[in-house]
Design a protein around this motif. Structure first.
Motif, PDB file in Angstrom:
ATOM      1  N   ASP A  20       0.917  -1.224  -0.013  1.00 34.50           N
ATOM      2  CA  ASP A  20      -0.091   0.072  -0.083  1.00 34.50           C
ATOM      3  C   ASP A  20       1.010   1.193   0.041  1.00 34.50           C
ATOM      4  OD1 ASP A  20      -2.281  -1.520   0.138  1.00 34.50           O
ATOM      5  OD2 ASP A  20      -2.334  -1.460   2.079  1.00 34.50           O
ATOM      6  N   TYR A  21       0.414   2.147  -0.597  1.00 36.10           N
ATOM      7  CA  TYR A  21       1.042   3.589  -0.598  1.00 36.10           C
ATOM      8  C   TYR A  21       0.190   4.605  -0.627  1.00 36.10           C
ATOM      9  CZ  TYR A  21      -0.866   3.507  -5.149  1.00 36.10           C
ATOM     10  OH  TYR A  21      -1.792   3.437  -6.262  1.00 36.10           O
ATOM     11  N   GLU A  25       3.044  10.343  -1.807  1.00 33.30           N
ATOM     12  CA  GLU A  25       4.505   9.888  -2.000  1.00 33.30           C
ATOM     13  C   GLU A  25       4.920   9.329  -3.401  1.00 33.30           C
ATOM     14  OE1 GLU A  25       7.171   6.544   0.516  1.00 33.30           O
ATOM     15  OE2 GLU A  25       4.898   6.540   0.558  1.00 33.30           O
ATOM     16  N   LEU A  26       3.813   8.721  -3.976  1.00 33.12           N
ATOM     17  CA  LEU A  26       4.109   8.183  -5.202  1.00 33.12           C
ATOM     18  C   LEU A  26       4.412   9.236  -6.279  1.00 33.12           C
ATOM     19  CD1 LEU A  26       3.950   5.648  -7.221  1.00 33.12           C
ATOM     20  CD2 LEU A  26       1.543   5.903  -7.553  1.00 33.12           C
ATOM     21  N   LYS A  27       3.310  10.150  -6.161  1.00 32.48           N
ATOM     22  CA  LYS A  27       3.720  11.315  -7.253  1.00 32.48           C
ATOM     23  C   LYS A  27       5.064  11.818  -7.114  1.00 32.48           C
ATOM     24  CE  LYS A  27      -0.980  12.715  -7.961  1.00 32.48           C
ATOM     25  NZ  LYS A  27      -2.087  13.695  -7.901  1.00 32.48           N
ATOM     26  N   GLU A  28       5.536  12.060  -5.776  1.00 30.01           N
ATOM     27  CA  GLU A  28       6.672  12.829  -5.494  1.00 30.01           C
ATOM     28  C   GLU A  28       7.796  11.854  -6.141  1.00 30.01           C
ATOM     29  OE1 GLU A  28       9.638  14.178  -1.794  1.00 30.01           O
ATOM     30  OE2 GLU A  28       7.357  13.789  -1.701  1.00 30.01           O
ATOM     31  N   ILE A  29       7.686  10.427  -6.128  1.00 31.57           N
ATOM     32  CA  ILE A  29       8.793   9.568  -6.496  1.00 31.57           C
ATOM     33  C   ILE A  29       8.784   9.608  -7.982  1.00 31.57           C
ATOM     34  CG2 ILE A  29       9.470   7.277  -6.811  1.00 31.57           C
ATOM     35  CD1 ILE A  29       8.648   7.036  -3.703  1.00 31.57           C
ATOM     36  N   ILE A  88      10.891   2.850  -9.375  1.00 26.77           N
ATOM     37  CA  ILE A  88       9.835   3.418  -8.401  1.00 26.77           C
ATOM     38  C   ILE A  88       9.470   2.470  -7.375  1.00 26.77           C
ATOM     39  CG2 ILE A  88       7.569   4.223  -8.390  1.00 26.77           C
ATOM     40  CD1 ILE A  88       7.824   4.839 -11.398  1.00 26.77           C
ATOM     41  N   GLY A  89       9.466   1.550  -7.706  1.00 29.19           N
ATOM     42  CA  GLY A  89       9.133   0.060  -6.573  1.00 29.19           C
ATOM     43  C   GLY A  89      10.281   0.393  -5.330  1.00 29.19           C
TER      44      GLY A  89
END
Length: 240
Positions: A20-21, A25-29, A88-89
């Protein structure tokens, strides 16, 4: 043609994140992968596994569903989408992999504008051969000039065309107009009517042409126009 394979690409891919994320945070990465990045091709790849630079023009997150992320990515050719998903992962701390991938653009050719399926080509050929109807064939076949939309062009005088088709170099007196290019760059040689004659390698920088009265401008690498479409514009040397 290598000109098309070396043009910019656009993909739509599905990435599956292994945990889960948080969306922020995902957009920043993801944004960290826009621009010039270093990539080492995956183990299962057709090229030598050495680190190289590639440019990613944009990454847009289109949709998410649980741990599945739908993204649209535009990049230089030779950029591995599955490697982007994998990396990304790593930054997320739990891993990720690419589930599906579809190329939606290669150069000027896109799914929405000028790409067709093999089935459409088969039907167009059937209509042409058996019904003498070439309307579908004209729709799916594009002029060769489309392939060179992304490279600089040199327009030449009609008298120089036939010599180029026989393998002659393009010299300064035959140039009528040109776009900016650098020495060693691929250049499309065009007629005054916009027909492609050949693709060649520039022998000079384009800003040198205006001061040239003679000398090689472009060395043809691949002639695309048939010979003798245009009248011969040169004369053989006659012996006394």
């Amino acid at each position: 043609m290598s000109l098309i394979s070396k043009a910019g690409k656009e993909y739509v891919c599905i990435m599956q994140v292994h945990c889960d994320y948080k969306m922020d945070e995902l957009k920043e990465i993801v944004n960290q992968f826009i621009g010039e990045i270093y990539q080492r091709p995956p183990v299962r790849s057709s090229v030598k596994r050495r680190t190289r630079k590639r440019r990613v023009y944009s990454i847009d997150i289109l949709e998410t569903e649980g741990r599945l992320v739908l993204m649209k990515i535009a990049s230089e050719p030779g950029t591995y989408m599955r490697k982007i998903c994998h990396d990304i992962g790593i930054l997320l701390g739990c891993g990720a992999h690419m589930r599906e991938l579809r190329r939606t653009r290669s150069g000027i050719f896109t799914e929405d504008s000028n790409l067709v399926t093999l089935h459409e080509i088969s039907e167009a050929l059937y209509m042409y051969k058996h019904c003498k109807d070439e309307s579908d064939l004209r729709r799916v076949l594009l002029p060769m000039e489309f392939a060179v939309c992304g490279i600089p062009k040199v327009v030449i005088d009609d008298d120089a065309v036939n010599a180029i088709t026989y393998g002659a170099t393009l010299n300064a007196p035959g140039v009528v107009a040109f776009q900016n290019f650098k020495r060693g760059e691929n250049v499309a040689i065009m007629t005054l009517k916009g027909e492609i004659v050949a693709i060649g390698e520039s022998n000079i920088n384009s800003n040198e042409i205006q001061n040239m009265k003679k000398g090689i401008v472009v060395k043809p690498k691949r002639v695309l126009m048939e010979r003798d479409v245009y009248p011969k514009g040169w004369k053989k040397n006659e012996k006394d």
